[in-house]
Design a protein around this motif. Structure first.
Motif, mmCIF file in Angstrom:
data_model
loop_
_atom_site.group_PDB
_atom_site.id
_atom_site.type_symbol
_atom_site.label_atom_id
_atom_site.label_comp_id
_atom_site.label_asym_id
_atom_site.label_seq_id
_atom_site.Cartn_x
_atom_site.Cartn_y
_atom_site.Cartn_z
ATOM 1 N N SER A 65 20.901 -1.887 -12.408
ATOM 2 C CA SER A 65 21.439 -2.898 -11.488
ATOM 3 C C SER A 65 20.443 -4.018 -11.250
ATOM 4 O O SER A 65 20.711 -4.897 -10.440
ATOM 5 C CB SER A 65 21.767 -2.306 -10.116
ATOM 6 O OG SER A 65 22.394 -1.086 -10.208
ATOM 7 N N LEU A 67 17.842 -3.898 -9.536
ATOM 8 C CA LEU A 67 17.209 -3.853 -8.217
ATOM 9 C C LEU A 67 15.729 -3.531 -8.393
ATOM 10 O O LEU A 67 14.898 -3.934 -7.581
ATOM 11 C CB LEU A 67 17.887 -2.806 -7.325
ATOM 12 C CG LEU A 67 19.378 -3.042 -7.079
ATOM 13 C CD1 LEU A 67 19.993 -1.906 -6.276
ATOM 14 C CD2 LEU A 67 19.598 -4.368 -6.348
ATOM 15 N N PRO A 87 19.834 -9.584 -10.066
ATOM 16 C CA PRO A 87 20.831 -8.549 -9.748
ATOM 17 C C PRO A 87 22.277 -9.049 -9.689
ATOM 18 O O PRO A 87 23.179 -8.364 -10.157
ATOM 19 C CB PRO A 87 20.392 -8.051 -8.369
ATOM 20 C CG PRO A 87 18.958 -8.392 -8.259
ATOM 21 C CD PRO A 87 18.713 -9.588 -9.118
ATOM 22 N N HIS A 88 22.478 -10.259 -9.154
ATOM 23 C CA HIS A 88 23.872 -10.695 -8.992
ATOM 24 C C HIS A 88 24.528 -11.083 -10.311
ATOM 25 O O HIS A 88 25.730 -11.350 -10.348
ATOM 26 C CB HIS A 88 23.965 -11.830 -7.969
ATOM 27 C CG HIS A 88 23.354 -13.117 -8.423
ATOM 28 N ND1 HIS A 88 22.061 -13.471 -8.136
ATOM 29 C CD2 HIS A 88 23.859 -14.121 -9.172
ATOM 30 C CE1 HIS A 88 21.802 -14.649 -8.686
ATOM 31 N NE2 HIS A 88 22.863 -15.056 -9.313
ATOM 32 N N ALA A 91 26.949 -7.593 -12.263
ATOM 33 C CA ALA A 91 28.372 -7.291 -12.101
ATOM 34 C C ALA A 91 29.248 -8.143 -13.026
ATOM 35 O O ALA A 91 30.172 -7.616 -13.652
ATOM 36 C CB ALA A 91 28.789 -7.452 -10.638
ATOM 37 N N PHE A 99 26.654 4.002 -4.864
ATOM 38 C CA PHE A 99 25.315 4.371 -4.414
ATOM 39 C C PHE A 99 25.287 5.804 -3.912
ATOM 40 O O PHE A 99 26.253 6.282 -3.311
ATOM 41 C CB PHE A 99 24.862 3.420 -3.306
ATOM 42 C CG PHE A 99 24.657 2.011 -3.769
ATOM 43 C CD1 PHE A 99 23.395 1.548 -4.109
ATOM 44 C CD2 PHE A 99 25.744 1.141 -3.888
ATOM 45 C CE1 PHE A 99 23.210 0.244 -4.548
ATOM 46 C CE2 PHE A 99 25.561 -0.161 -4.327
ATOM 47 C CZ PHE A 99 24.295 -0.606 -4.652
ATOM 48 N N ALA A 103 26.486 2.336 0.244
ATOM 49 C CA ALA A 103 26.022 0.994 0.579
ATOM 50 C C ALA A 103 27.251 0.132 0.799
ATOM 51 O O ALA A 103 27.501 -0.832 0.091
ATOM 52 C CB ALA A 103 25.144 0.437 -0.541
ATOM 53 N N PHE A 105 29.903 -2.165 3.393
ATOM 54 C CA PHE A 105 29.764 -3.200 4.411
ATOM 55 C C PHE A 105 30.426 -2.641 5.663
ATOM 56 O O PHE A 105 31.652 -2.690 5.793
ATOM 57 C CB PHE A 105 30.417 -4.490 3.937
ATOM 58 C CG PHE A 105 29.980 -4.889 2.555
ATOM 59 C CD1 PHE A 105 28.639 -5.154 2.282
ATOM 60 C CD2 PHE A 105 30.891 -4.955 1.508
ATOM 61 C CE1 PHE A 105 28.227 -5.497 1.014
ATOM 62 C CE2 PHE A 105 30.486 -5.302 0.229
ATOM 63 C CZ PHE A 105 29.148 -5.570 -0.017
ATOM 64 N N VAL A 116 35.568 -7.535 -1.802
ATOM 65 C CA VAL A 116 34.248 -8.051 -2.196
ATOM 66 C C VAL A 116 33.907 -7.556 -3.603
ATOM 67 O O VAL A 116 33.257 -8.255 -4.380
ATOM 68 C CB VAL A 116 33.140 -7.621 -1.205
ATOM 69 C CG1 VAL A 116 31.770 -8.061 -1.699
ATOM 70 C CG2 VAL A 116 33.396 -8.207 0.173
ATOM 71 N N ARG A 179 35.716 -0.111 -4.645
ATOM 72 C CA ARG A 179 35.015 -1.392 -4.647
ATOM 73 C C ARG A 179 34.386 -1.654 -6.015
ATOM 74 O O ARG A 179 34.456 -2.771 -6.536
ATOM 75 C CB ARG A 179 33.936 -1.384 -3.555
ATOM 76 C CG ARG A 179 33.231 -2.710 -3.404
ATOM 77 C CD ARG A 179 32.169 -2.663 -2.332
ATOM 78 N NE ARG A 179 31.058 -1.788 -2.688
ATOM 79 C CZ ARG A 179 29.966 -1.618 -1.950
ATOM 80 N NH1 ARG A 179 29.855 -2.260 -0.796
ATOM 81 N NH2 ARG A 179 29.010 -0.820 -2.342
ATOM 82 N N ILE B 210 21.931 -5.887 -0.427
ATOM 83 C CA ILE B 210 21.735 -5.315 -1.765
ATOM 84 C C ILE B 210 23.089 -4.973 -2.398
ATOM 85 O O ILE B 210 23.343 -5.285 -3.563
ATOM 86 C CB ILE B 210 20.838 -4.065 -1.697
ATOM 87 C CG1 ILE B 210 19.419 -4.502 -1.317
ATOM 88 C CG2 ILE B 210 20.823 -3.315 -3.019
ATOM 89 C CD1 ILE B 210 18.481 -3.355 -1.044
ATOM 90 N N ALA B 211 23.952 -4.358 -1.607
ATOM 91 C CA ALA B 211 25.288 -4.055 -2.126
ATOM 92 C C ALA B 211 26.010 -5.350 -2.495
ATOM 93 O O ALA B 211 26.698 -5.415 -3.513
ATOM 94 C CB ALA B 211 26.091 -3.268 -1.102
ATOM 95 N N ALA B 212 25.844 -6.385 -1.671
ATOM 96 C CA ALA B 212 26.503 -7.658 -1.955
ATOM 97 C C ALA B 212 26.047 -8.198 -3.314
ATOM 98 O O ALA B 212 26.863 -8.614 -4.134
ATOM 99 C CB ALA B 212 26.216 -8.660 -0.841
ATOM 100 N N GLU B 213 24.745 -8.159 -3.553
ATOM 101 C CA GLU B 213 24.227 -8.647 -4.838
ATOM 102 C C GLU B 213 24.769 -7.814 -5.993
ATOM 103 O O GLU B 213 25.094 -8.333 -7.062
ATOM 104 C CB GLU B 213 22.696 -8.551 -4.848
ATOM 105 C CG GLU B 213 22.045 -9.462 -3.835
ATOM 106 C CD GLU B 213 21.171 -10.515 -4.482
ATOM 107 O OE1 GLU B 213 20.971 -10.460 -5.701
ATOM 108 O OE2 GLU B 213 20.702 -11.386 -3.748
ATOM 109 N N THR B 214 24.863 -6.515 -5.763
ATOM 110 C CA THR B 214 25.364 -5.638 -6.818
ATOM 111 C C THR B 214 26.816 -5.959 -7.143
ATOM 112 O O THR B 214 27.268 -5.737 -8.252
ATOM 113 C CB THR B 214 25.200 -4.164 -6.386
ATOM 114 O OG1 THR B 214 23.839 -3.966 -6.012
ATOM 115 C CG2 THR B 214 25.537 -3.210 -7.503
#
Ligand SMILES: Nc1ncnc2c1ncn2[C@@H]1O[C@H](COP(=O)(O)OP(=O)(O)O)[C@@H](O)[C@H]1O
Ligand SMILES: [Mg+2]
Lengths: 270, 344
Positions: A65, A67, A87-88, A91, A99, A103, A105, A116, A179, B210-214
């Motif tokens: 990922s 990270l 990282p972005h 996807a 995770f 993780a 929201f 999202v 998600r 971090i989840a948002a970036e993933t």
């Protein structure tokens, strides 16, 4: 079973490898979390990653990922090296993940969480959102459709407007799965998806993961401690211990491997 | 019509109306009151309500940043000041029509906010709060330093514009309606933004970056753009504020203004849109009310007000209202099996 897969040593460089990891090494201070790990995951398969606690499984996912940045080694997805990407950008390539310790929201609803997940498939920006331009509205409708389909698929429809915060662990694991699928991944990374589930639920999860591979054309790499679960659904298993790959092969081969047996007995005794 | 709905989506009603219908009704009532208000209260009150709406716009900007995106700012008074001075300087130095100065002030703040947001990416939580605090502390001094433009300590006096097109309104009434119109447009745009893909990304970053970036969210870009948009709103408020108050001077933009904004957005309700309006009314009127209660120690009274408010309504006024309304409606909802749902 028609398990016709055979796994030559990773160096053979299978052309149809969707994911190839080569010499991946990660150190945290004195700890070597991953030690020159190499393996391939073929398109359309389920690969299991096993190993005692602290073996480096989550660290490997975090490298995939982006990270974490490894100290050495390469990762290629669909033939393309990914270690230079932020990282972005992962996807959008088609890599989705869940995770180990959730993780989500927490203050968004279940439905919004899943929406999202479709972020990387969509394009609307500040201006088109603020003005609700027709194309942005169509895109929003499509996002909602994707989310609703997945909520239905994973039995979450009744919870769509409930905030994620406070739902049971097992339910949240499913929200994370929904998600991750909302981004239409080609490769799905599942970090201990059966955590917190009972026997029956683990069996159902096995069916779900198979269905995800077969119906949605998703290649799966999963970390799991439930040995039966991993051995039942995986086409290929990679075993790690103290950051080293100690075995790789079919579930039967890996289960019979003396080093794997020792690693697991070792932890049990500890 | 109802027959087309599947049985699972029976919408709860209170008094025969759904929540959405009540909301529309409430909004219509507020609009009618807002339009009628200048004709039933005196000029000074009209001026005060105009100012409350201006604060509401500023608070909405701050709310987007802090409530929705999770970035703290103790320095939004600085963006308000930049908006106010952009307008004042354009009016005073260049004689540009005030109507043009409002969007320009907004754009200037958009750029400044974005540029401030870039280095602020490295800061989180309290550190970001401190950096913005420094910005607010520096603002009045910087304004005094560029005396040639800003008029230094003396500030700049602005003449109130008259109503255009021969509208039968006095200056205060005209500015009230102008502000109301701008507020409605800005709130509608913000609502659309926050409900869409961008708004979800903003909240996702706040909740778990971090989840948002993933999930593919470019959090650095969203955070700096949100900083810019937030500053744009607050800058437009500052611009209107300068015109309505007819005066800008460095000391009107002290750190207390920034703190007041933060108070208003928290009391109104972080991460709510309507909270900005409530907060605007609060920071304008409650300190005055405190003064009525005790001339000697209005600060103490205001402080007690704040403590009681936060104690009774921890989600802010709008947040708490929302909770009550939702409870009320879900009390009337058909039972939903919210606990366990079988996997397919
Ligand atoms: N961010 C980190 N900083 C320091 N050490 C870490 C970090 N992440 C993982 N580790 C260490 O790396 C090793 C492997 O951890 P992990 O990948 O989480 O194992 P697993 O998922 O196989 O249980 C452990 O010793 C862990 O303490
Ligand atoms: Mg782990």
């Amino acid at each position: 079973m028609s398990e016709t897969y055979s796994f030559p040593p990773a160096a053979a460089g299978a052309v149809d490898a969707l994911l190839s990891v080569r010499g991946l090494t990660v150190r945290f201070g004195g700890i070597v979390a991953l030690d020159a790990v190499s393996f391939d995951v073929k398109q359309g398969t389920i690969a299991g990653l096993i190993g005692p606690n602290g073996a480096g499984k989550t660290t490997l996912f975090n490298c995939l990922s982006r990270l974490y940045t490894p100290n050495a080694g390469t990762i290629a997805f669909a033939g393309r090296p990914i270690l230079r990407l932020p990282p972005h950008r992962i996807a959008p390539l088609g890599i989705g993940r869940t995770f180990q310790n959730l993780a989500l929201f927490p203050r968004m609803t279940v439905q919004q969480n899943v929406m999202v997940g479709a972020h990387s498939l969509t394009r609307s920006d500040y201006v088109s959102n603020a003005l609700r331009l027709p194309w942005a509205r169509r895109e929003e409708a499509r996002t909602l459709e994707i989310a609703e389909e997945l909520l239905e698929y994973l039995g979450l429809t009744a919870l769509r407007h409930v905030p994620a915060e406070g739902l049971p662990f097992g339910t949240l694991k499913r929200v994370e799965l929904a998600r991750a699928l909302a981004g239409r991944p080609r490769l799905l990374l599942l970090d201990e998806p059966a955590g917190g589930l009972n026997h029956e639920e683990v069996d159902e999860l096995g069916e779900t993961v198979r269905a995800i591979r077969d119906q949605r054309n998703v290649t799966v790499l999963l970390v799991e401690h439930h040995m039966n679960f991993v051995m039942n659904i995986s086409n290929q298993v990679v075993a790690l211990d103290f950051g080293r790959k100690i075995a790789e092969g079919t579930p039967a081969e890996v289960q019979a491997n003396p080093e794997v047996i020792r690693a697991y007995l070792g932890t049990d005794a500890a | 019509m109802e027959a087309q709905l599947p049985a699972t989506s029976i919408i709860p009603r209170v008094g025969g109306l759904t929540l959405a219908q009540w909301q529309r009704l409430g909004l219509a009532a507020v609009l009618i009151v807002a339009v009628a208000l200048p004709f039933v209260v005196g000029n000074y009150r009209v001026f005060q309500f105009t100012l409350a709406m201006i604060y509401a716009i500023a608070l909405l900007g701050l709310n987007m940043l802090t409530g929705f995106n999770g970035q703290f700012s103790l320095g939004h008074g600085a963006f308000y000041a930049i908006g106010a001075y952009t307008t004042a300087i354009m009016l005073d130095r260049w004689g540009i029509a005030y109507g043009w100065t409002i969007p320009v002030a907004g754009l200037v703040c958009l750029v400044v906010g974005f540029l401030f947001g870039l280095p602020a990416l490295r800061l989180e939580g309290l550190y970001l709060a401190l950096a913005t605090f420094a910005l607010a502390l520096a603002a009045p001094q910087i304004l005094k330093y560029f005396e040639g433009w800003t008029g230094g300590v003396q500030g700049i006096v602005i003449i109130k514009p008259a109503a255009p097109f021969g509208l039968p309104l006095n200056e205060d009434e005209w500015l009230y309606f102008l502000t109301l119109a701008i507020l409605i447009v800005l709130f509608a745009l913000a609502r659309n933004l926050l409900r869409g893909r961008v708004g979800r990304a903003m909240v996702a970053i706040r909740d778990h970056h971090i989840a948002a970036e993933t999930m593919g969210v470019n959090s650095a870009l969203y955070k700096s753009l949100t900083f810019g948009v937030s500053a744009l709103y607050t800058g437009i408020a500052g611009s209107l504020g300068a015109i309505v108050v007819q005066f800008v001077a460095p000391d009107s933009f002290s750190i207390f203004l920034s703190i007041n904004f933060l108070v208003g957005s928290v009391v109104g309700g972080l991460a709510t849109i309507s909270g900005a309006i409530i907060g605007g009314i609060f920071i304008l009127f409650v300190p005055n009310m405190a003064e009525l209660v005790s001339k000697a120690a209005p600060g103490a009274i205001y402080g007690i007000f704040l403590i009681v408010f936060m104690y009774v309504m921890p989600g802010g006024i709008a947040g708490s209202l929302k909770m009550v309304i939702h409870r009320w409606f879900s009390g009337n909802a058909p039972a939903v099996n919210a606990g366990k749902v079988a996997t397919k």
